[in-house]
Design an enzyme around this catalytic site. Structure first.
Site, mmCIF file in Angstrom:
data_model
loop_
_atom_site.group_PDB
_atom_site.id
_atom_site.type_symbol
_atom_site.label_atom_id
_atom_site.label_comp_id
_atom_site.label_asym_id
_atom_site.label_seq_id
_atom_site.Cartn_x
_atom_site.Cartn_y
_atom_site.Cartn_z
ATOM 1 N N THR A 167 0.784 -1.206 0.152
ATOM 2 C CA THR A 167 0.061 0.071 -0.096
ATOM 3 C C THR A 167 0.797 1.271 0.113
ATOM 4 O O THR A 167 2.142 1.289 0.662
ATOM 5 C CB THR A 167 -0.681 -0.117 1.213
ATOM 6 O OG1 THR A 167 -1.599 1.229 1.322
ATOM 7 C CG2 THR A 167 -0.200 -0.260 2.544
ATOM 8 N N ASP A 168 0.307 2.304 -0.513
ATOM 9 C CA ASP A 168 1.223 3.850 -0.342
ATOM 10 C C ASP A 168 1.187 4.117 0.726
ATOM 11 O O ASP A 168 2.194 4.900 1.264
ATOM 12 C CB ASP A 168 0.348 4.587 -1.166
ATOM 13 C CG ASP A 168 -1.185 4.960 -0.821
ATOM 14 O OD1 ASP A 168 -1.622 4.503 -0.094
ATOM 15 O OD2 ASP A 168 -1.652 5.860 -1.689
ATOM 16 N N GLU A 169 0.494 3.569 1.808
ATOM 17 C CA GLU A 169 0.631 4.179 3.294
ATOM 18 C C GLU A 169 1.759 3.651 3.960
ATOM 19 O O GLU A 169 2.228 4.466 5.036
ATOM 20 C CB GLU A 169 -0.663 3.641 4.191
ATOM 21 C CG GLU A 169 -2.023 3.995 3.521
ATOM 22 C CD GLU A 169 -2.832 3.763 4.609
ATOM 23 O OE1 GLU A 169 -2.796 3.960 5.947
ATOM 24 O OE2 GLU A 169 -4.200 3.564 4.447
ATOM 25 N N TYR A 174 -1.444 -0.598 11.059
ATOM 26 C CA TYR A 174 -1.857 -1.353 9.771
ATOM 27 C C TYR A 174 -0.495 -1.001 8.768
ATOM 28 O O TYR A 174 -0.084 -1.878 8.181
ATOM 29 C CB TYR A 174 -3.002 -0.695 9.188
ATOM 30 C CG TYR A 174 -3.252 -1.062 7.675
ATOM 31 C CD1 TYR A 174 -2.985 -2.083 6.870
ATOM 32 C CD2 TYR A 174 -3.139 0.399 6.760
ATOM 33 C CE1 TYR A 174 -3.144 -2.410 5.597
ATOM 34 C CE2 TYR A 174 -3.396 0.092 5.366
ATOM 35 C CZ TYR A 174 -3.108 -1.138 4.761
ATOM 36 O OH TYR A 174 -3.352 -1.551 3.284
ATOM 37 N N LYS A 205 2.302 -3.641 6.955
ATOM 38 C CA LYS A 205 2.713 -3.809 5.692
ATOM 39 C C LYS A 205 3.960 -3.593 5.365
ATOM 40 O O LYS A 205 4.465 -4.159 4.320
ATOM 41 C CB LYS A 205 1.612 -2.987 4.947
ATOM 42 C CG LYS A 205 0.146 -3.309 4.968
ATOM 43 C CD LYS A 205 -0.246 -4.583 4.299
ATOM 44 C CE LYS A 205 -0.158 -4.840 2.857
ATOM 45 N NZ LYS A 205 -0.425 -6.113 2.514
#
Length: 362
Positions: free
Chosen positions: A145-147, A172, A176
């Site tokens: 994810t870009d997060e 979260y 990741k």
């Protein structure tokens, strides 16, 4: 210092990779189901094995389009079960993994973060170890994810490329990022042929209504006001799920082993504008003020994520669905299938804490 993958010469020099037997985790969830449908229908000579635990945000009906195809198989299973994963790999001569399964909802990660470590880190580790020991394995695509990049602190910030340092700000995103380091280590230590993707926010049919767009749509359909976190100024870049499925089709066939690919679009909007767009589409524009309410923000809410997808564009992918058309298509789907996930009232509160067992699915 940026991390450089070791190149695997016999894999990276191939013009177009062609899988035979695909193991797709989280395929009864949101993005995974669209990827499974695209691959099974577009490539009848590929065998697609969807592996999913069917947690609260997964739904077997998401796969209705392909369930009866001769090249499709569904296996109910947990990615943390190494014995079952190994058995499925062996029985189906798996050569390709597309790993979508994960715990993904940030609100949940503030209240139940251990489940995220179990699913996103341990579950990924199990898959990597099974893939390492699988003699037919030729490709492992890990969906991130870009997060993991952390917050884009202002609107003048340069879009983040794949070499940007990882600075996750919530449990979260941290899990990741941790999973990514495991994936990279298996490439470095064991020459596992991996590819990593990092994507923007995705919306469209099949998404469980804990996420922003389906949550707002379902709130409005029930005559409820949308629940805006903070002042609604936080922005996200939204990509329609069918465009994202095409991106994975492109990366699977044309992506280079050992590389990372951002999957980003051009629809960056503040949450308040997303809410207003949905209110208008659902015919409540004259009652706009009645359908908007502001609630306390998350413990920490990143202002924005801004990434560049230049590497992916060079492979031939581009975003095709316009924001307006994608949003309308999504709303129409929820009008018809709003009951697909059963009772979703707990997901429609301001800060949901879903209690399904892990792992859930992207």
């Amino acid at each position: 210092m940026s991390f450089e993958f070791i190149e695997v010469a016999d894999m990276s020099t191939e013009a177009d990779y062609e899988p035979k037997n695909i193991f797709l985790t989280g395929g009864a969830g949101f993005i995974g189901s669209h990827a499974a449908i695209l691959l099974a229908k577009k490539y009848p000579h590929y065998n697609v094995v969807v592996y999913d635990k069917l947690d609260y945000c997964a739904c077997i009906e998401n796969l209705n389009e392909v369930m009866d195809l001769p090249n499709f198989k569904f296996v109910k299973g947990d990615i943390c079960s190494s014995d079952l994963v190994t058995y499925v790999f062996k029985e189906n001569k798996i050569d390709t993994v597309l790993h979508f399964a994960a715990q993904t909802h940030v609100d949940n990660s503030f209240g139940n973060s251990f489940a995220f470590t179990q699913s996103n880190i341990y579950g990924t580790h199990v898959l990597l170890e099974c893939a390492k020991n699988c003699p037919t394995m030729r490709r492992f695509v890990h969906v991130s994810t870009d997060e993991v990049y952390g917050e884009g602190e202002d609107f003048d910030a340069k879009p983040m490329d794949e070499e940007h340092v990882l600075e996750p700000t919530n449990p979260y995103a941290a899990t990741k990022a941790g999973a990514e380091f495991l994936v990279k280590s298996y490439h470095r230590s064991f020459k596992l042929p991996v590819i990593i993707t990092r994507g923007n926010n995705v919306y469209g049919p099949h998404q469980f209504p804990e996420k922003l767009i389906p949550k707002f749509a379902n709130q409005i359909l029930r005559g409820l006001p949308v629940t805006i976190h903070g002042d609604g100024s936080n922005t996200r870049n939204f990509l329609f799920v069918e465009d994202v499925a095409r991106a994975f089709d492109c990366i699977l066939h044309k992506g280079e082993v050992g590389k990372i690919y951002n999957i980003g679009g051009c629809n960056e909007l503040p949450n308040i504008e997303v809410a207003k767009s949905l209110i208008k589409i659902l015919g409540k524009e004259k009652e706009m003020d009645d359908y908007i309410t502001y609630v306390p923000d998350r413990k920490f809410n990143d202002l924005r994520y801004t990434i560049t997808s230049e590497k992916l564009h060079k492979l031939g992918w581009k975003e095709e669905m316009s924001w307006e058309d994608g949003l309308r298509k999504t709303v129409e789907w929820y009008k018809t299938y709003t009951n697909r996930y059963g009772n979703i009232e707990n997901a429609l509160v301001a800060h949901p804490r879903m209690t399904g067992t892990s792992p859930t699915n992207i």
